[in-house]
Design a protein around this motif. Structure first.
Motif, PDB file in Angstrom:
ATOM      1  N   UNK A 126      54.294  47.888  34.592  1.00  0.00           N
ATOM      2  CA  UNK A 126      53.286  48.058  36.037  1.00  0.00           C
ATOM      3  C   UNK A 126      53.480  47.043  37.042  1.00  0.00           C
ATOM      4  N   UNK A 127      53.885  45.855  36.386  1.00  0.00           N
ATOM      5  CA  UNK A 127      54.276  44.660  37.440  1.00  0.00           C
ATOM      6  C   UNK A 127      55.578  45.093  38.098  1.00  0.00           C
ATOM      7  N   UNK A 128      56.582  45.556  37.304  1.00  0.00           N
ATOM      8  CA  UNK A 128      57.952  45.571  38.179  1.00  0.00           C
ATOM      9  C   UNK A 128      57.726  46.710  39.049  1.00  0.00           C
ATOM     10  N   UNK A 129      56.649  47.681  38.903  1.00  0.00           N
ATOM     11  CA  UNK A 129      56.546  48.888  40.026  1.00  0.00           C
ATOM     12  C   UNK A 129      55.981  48.178  41.442  1.00  0.00           C
ATOM     13  N   UNK A 130      55.303  46.979  40.973  1.00  0.00           N
ATOM     14  CA  UNK A 130      54.795  46.058  42.217  1.00  0.00           C
ATOM     15  C   UNK A 130      53.322  46.396  42.093  1.00  0.00           C
ATOM     16  N   UNK A 131      52.587  47.089  41.539  1.00  0.00           N
ATOM     17  CA  UNK A 131      51.102  47.006  41.337  1.00  0.00           C
ATOM     18  C   UNK A 131      50.494  46.005  41.172  1.00  0.00           C
ATOM     19  N   UNK A 132      49.201  45.563  41.875  1.00  0.00           N
ATOM     20  CA  UNK A 132      48.420  44.610  41.882  1.00  0.00           C
ATOM     21  C   UNK A 132      47.737  44.342  40.686  1.00  0.00           C
ATOM     22  N   UNK A 133      47.844  42.982  40.159  1.00  0.00           N
ATOM     23  CA  UNK A 133      47.341  42.581  38.772  1.00  0.00           C
ATOM     24  C   UNK A 133      45.709  42.945  38.841  1.00  0.00           C
ATOM     25  N   UNK A 138      44.022  45.345  36.327  1.00  0.00           N
ATOM     26  CA  UNK A 138      42.729  44.850  35.302  1.00  0.00           C
ATOM     27  C   UNK A 138      41.526  45.742  35.626  1.00  0.00           C
ATOM     28  N   UNK A 139      41.234  46.107  37.030  1.00  0.00           N
ATOM     29  CA  UNK A 139      39.912  46.934  37.100  1.00  0.00           C
ATOM     30  C   UNK A 139      40.187  48.313  36.496  1.00  0.00           C
ATOM     31  N   UNK A 140      41.077  48.852  36.849  1.00  0.00           N
ATOM     32  CA  UNK A 140      41.590  50.355  36.149  1.00  0.00           C
ATOM     33  C   UNK A 140      41.460  50.174  34.697  1.00  0.00           C
ATOM     34  N   UNK A 144      37.898  49.227  43.631  1.00  0.00           N
ATOM     35  CA  UNK A 144      38.552  47.811  43.902  1.00  0.00           C
ATOM     36  C   UNK A 144      37.714  46.598  43.928  1.00  0.00           C
ATOM     37  N   UNK A 145      38.204  45.479  43.352  1.00  0.00           N
ATOM     38  CA  UNK A 145      37.673  44.087  43.179  1.00  0.00           C
ATOM     39  C   UNK A 145      38.265  43.116  43.926  1.00  0.00           C
ATOM     40  N   UNK A 146      37.722  42.111  44.106  1.00  0.00           N
ATOM     41  CA  UNK A 146      38.404  40.937  44.723  1.00  0.00           C
ATOM     42  C   UNK A 146      38.743  39.812  43.729  1.00  0.00           C
ATOM     43  N   UNK A 147      38.137  39.934  42.679  1.00  0.00           N
ATOM     44  CA  UNK A 147      38.387  38.849  41.819  1.00  0.00           C
ATOM     45  C   UNK A 147      37.907  39.307  40.314  1.00  0.00           C
ATOM     46  N   UNK A 148      38.315  38.706  39.347  1.00  0.00           N
ATOM     47  CA  UNK A 148      38.192  38.811  38.207  1.00  0.00           C
ATOM     48  C   UNK A 148      36.595  38.404  37.824  1.00  0.00           C
ATOM     49  N   UNK A 149      36.206  37.625  38.563  1.00  0.00           N
ATOM     50  CA  UNK A 149      34.637  37.404  38.350  1.00  0.00           C
ATOM     51  C   UNK A 149      33.943  38.597  38.762  1.00  0.00           C
ATOM     52  N   UNK A 150      34.264  39.225  39.923  1.00  0.00           N
ATOM     53  CA  UNK A 150      33.579  40.234  40.387  1.00  0.00           C
ATOM     54  C   UNK A 150      33.612  41.472  39.228  1.00  0.00           C
ATOM     55  N   UNK A 151      34.723  41.629  38.904  1.00  0.00           N
ATOM     56  CA  UNK A 151      35.069  42.572  37.730  1.00  0.00           C
ATOM     57  C   UNK A 151      34.297  42.409  36.540  1.00  0.00           C
ATOM     58  N   UNK A 205      43.036  47.935  46.797  1.00  0.00           N
ATOM     59  CA  UNK A 205      42.892  46.362  46.289  1.00  0.00           C
ATOM     60  C   UNK A 205      43.397  45.638  47.405  1.00  0.00           C
ATOM     61  N   UNK A 206      44.811  45.817  47.629  1.00  0.00           N
ATOM     62  CA  UNK A 206      45.348  45.115  48.830  1.00  0.00           C
ATOM     63  C   UNK A 206      44.622  45.169  50.383  1.00  0.00           C
ATOM     64  N   UNK A 207      44.198  46.334  50.531  1.00  0.00           N
ATOM     65  CA  UNK A 207      43.448  46.619  51.679  1.00  0.00           C
ATOM     66  C   UNK A 207      42.443  45.636  52.129  1.00  0.00           C
ATOM     67  N   UNK A 208      41.713  45.573  50.930  1.00  0.00           N
ATOM     68  CA  UNK A 208      40.397  44.574  51.052  1.00  0.00           C
ATOM     69  C   UNK A 208      40.733  42.925  50.777  1.00  0.00           C
ATOM     70  N   UNK A 209      42.046  42.672  50.615  1.00  0.00           N
ATOM     71  CA  UNK A 209      42.305  41.380  49.808  1.00  0.00           C
ATOM     72  C   UNK A 209      42.169  40.255  50.918  1.00  0.00           C
ATOM     73  N   UNK A 210      41.563  39.105  50.763  1.00  0.00           N
ATOM     74  CA  UNK A 210      41.342  38.203  51.877  1.00  0.00           C
ATOM     75  C   UNK A 210      42.659  37.375  51.878  1.00  0.00           C
ATOM     76  N   UNK A 211      42.762  36.810  52.931  1.00  0.00           N
ATOM     77  CA  UNK A 211      44.064  35.989  53.156  1.00  0.00           C
ATOM     78  C   UNK A 211      44.261  34.820  52.094  1.00  0.00           C
ATOM     79  N   UNK A 212      43.122  34.299  51.680  1.00  0.00           N
ATOM     80  CA  UNK A 212      43.289  33.003  50.840  1.00  0.00           C
ATOM     81  C   UNK A 212      43.821  33.709  49.322  1.00  0.00           C
ATOM     82  N   UNK A 213      43.347  34.889  48.893  1.00  0.00           N
ATOM     83  CA  UNK A 213      43.718  35.669  47.817  1.00  0.00           C
ATOM     84  C   UNK A 213      45.414  35.788  47.706  1.00  0.00           C
ATOM     85  N   UNK A 214      46.094  35.911  48.909  1.00  0.00           N
ATOM     86  CA  UNK A 214      47.374  36.037  48.965  1.00  0.00           C
ATOM     87  C   UNK A 214      48.402  34.831  49.550  1.00  0.00           C
TER      88      UNK A 214
END
Ligand code: GLU
Length: 447
Positions: free
Chosen positions: A253-260, A264-266, A278-285, A313-322
């Motif tokens: 899944x990582x090699x496919x380029x999917x978001x960790x 996790x959320x899935x 989609x979630x912003x963080x593991x804390x939210x999850x 998940x990418x569409x809502x990701x804040x800049x700080x997260x990436x």
């Protein structure tokens, strides 16, 4: 008391999304309550366990955001298991049995033919010293069985509520093989006692083990943890996931380029009463996870749903997260944040940022689709400084001048400015591209 949980894979292969579900449910459960998460490698099977798998499991967990508070290896804890086995022997709860696998199989068939359940008949308990000596003289070595109390064991399951196992309907489990190696049951309980595990959360394939293990906790005088058994993730076809199948391994899944975070959320939300979102963080999850909301039915894992979740998940990701991930591929500097916010909504996979960064900062071959409109566009191109409002002002004057609107106006601009048919809002891209490049591209020059 804050919880202590553990995830206990055997390092005999890579972990898949179903294993990640167990790991995450434990990790998030502990995190929510400021508890501790132990990674325990069940590597008593020395022949099949490999250091490279242990390292790969740690790596996969780290990719998902799971950092253990403690890592232990069962292969370094044999003294504890030996002491526990000795205690059980002294207490008359661990007895030697000499039947071969073939003899047991024949016995099972006979029982079934008579309509009896195929439970071990405890014949070995009737062996005298002399019988045992004779068998050993024949070269037989005993395996060792735990003598169960024939009673119903009950617990209040964190997922399934009131649960029970009737231990009278089980064979006395083998704890030690003929060659002296341990099966999983005893080391697991010994470690749970020694490491003060308060909550054992694992897949529902362990429900019967829990009946046995509660008796072992009692026999060893350990505190009995709370138990929770979550449903298992199955492939879309309904088939169970296997360590060896590989396709749904975390590494694939990582090699496919999917978001960790999406993986996790899935892994956590599939098969619960929560929507897979989609979630912003593991804390939210962690906040969205409630063990009592996990369904009793099988959880079907849908790869298409994961891909869509990863994009969202990418569409809502804040800049700080990436920020760091972008910097690692050379996307940094004053434009980086505005760039991320401009393009994130168009990404299916994170790596696509590279192409858009090139559109903004690199040299592209523009295509000139409509010379007339591009000439007018060039002439009306405003002076810098530019911001996100620039595009609207510019195209308003272009519209008035050329009498074009909609696609006829915007499509030639898009293709000339970006070299692509589709993409993020031009209003956001234009200030990033800047006047110098925009002017050249509108003139058909590579820039
Ligand atoms: N090694 C066991 C497994 O992977 C651990 C089960 C447990 O959590 O007790 O199934």
């Amino acid at each position: 008391m804050s919880p202590i949980v553990r995830f206990a894979p055997s390092p005999t292969g890579r972990i898949h999304i179903g294993n990640a579900r167990t790991a995450l449910v434990n990790f998030l459960f502990a995190r929510k309550q400021h508890g501790r998460f132990i990674l325990r490698f069940d590597d008593t099977d020395v022949a099949r366990s490999k250091e490279e798998y242990a390292a790969a499991i740690e790596f996969d967990l780290a990719w998902l955001g799971i950092t253990p508070d403690l890592i232990v290896r069962q292969s370094q804890r044999f003294d504890f298991y030996r002491a526990a086995a000795d205690k059980l022997r002294v207490d008359g709860r661990l007895y030697p049995a000499y039947e071969t696998a073939e003899e047991l199989e024949r016995r099972r068939k006979r029982q079934q033919a008579r309509g009896h359940p195929p439970i071990y008949d405890r014949a070995a308990l009737a062996l005298s010293e002399a019988d045992r000596a004779r068998l050993e003289a024949e070269g037989r070595r005993p395996h060792w069985r735990f003598k169960l109390d024939h009673k119903v064991v009950r617990w209040d399951d964190l997922v399934r509520g009131e649960s029970h196992v009737d231990c009278a309907s089980l064979s006395d489990p083998v704890l030690l093989r003929e060659d002296g190696t341990y099966l999983y049951t005893l080391p697991s309980v010994v470690d749970d006692i020694d490491l003060c595990v308060t909550h054992v959360i694992r897949g529902e394939d362990h429900v019967t083990n829990t009946g046995v293990q509660i008796q072992l906790f009692e026999a060893l005088g350990g505190a009995i943890p709370r138990f929770g058994h979550h449903n298992l993730l199955a492939a879309a076809s309904g088939e169970g996931l296997s360590k060896r199948s590989g396709a749904l391994s975390i590494s694939a899944l990582r090699e496919e380029g999917l978001e960790p975070l999406a993986v996790a959320a899935c892994a956590v939300l599939t098969g619960t009463s929560e929507s897979v979102h989609p979630v912003h963080s593991l804390d939210e999850l962690a906040g969205a996870l409630d063990l009592s909301h996990i369904s009793r039915a099988q959880a079907r894992f849908d790869p298409a749903e994961l891909r869509s979740l990863s994009a969202r998940t990418l569409h809502q990701m804040e800049f700080e997260g990436v920020r760091e991930r972008l910097a690692a591929i050379g996307i940094s500097g004053p434009k980086a944040e505005a760039f991320w916010l401009a393009v994130r909504g168009n990404l299916s996979l994170f790596d696509e940022v590279v192409g858009w960064w090139h559109v903004v900062t690199g040299e592209i071959e523009p295509s000139l689709e409509d010379a007339e409109i591009l000439a007018a566009a060039r002439e009306t191109l405003p002076e810098e400084p530019w911001d996100e409002a620039t595009f609207a002002h510019w195209t308003a004057s272009l519209k008035a001048r050329t009498n074009r609107k909609g696609k006829a106006l915007f499509h030639p601009l898009r293709v000339a400015l970006t070299g692509r048919e589709q993409g993020p809002e031009l209003a956001a891209l234009l200030p990033l591209i800047g006047r110098l490049k925009a002017e050249a591209r509108l003139s058909g020059r590579a820039a």
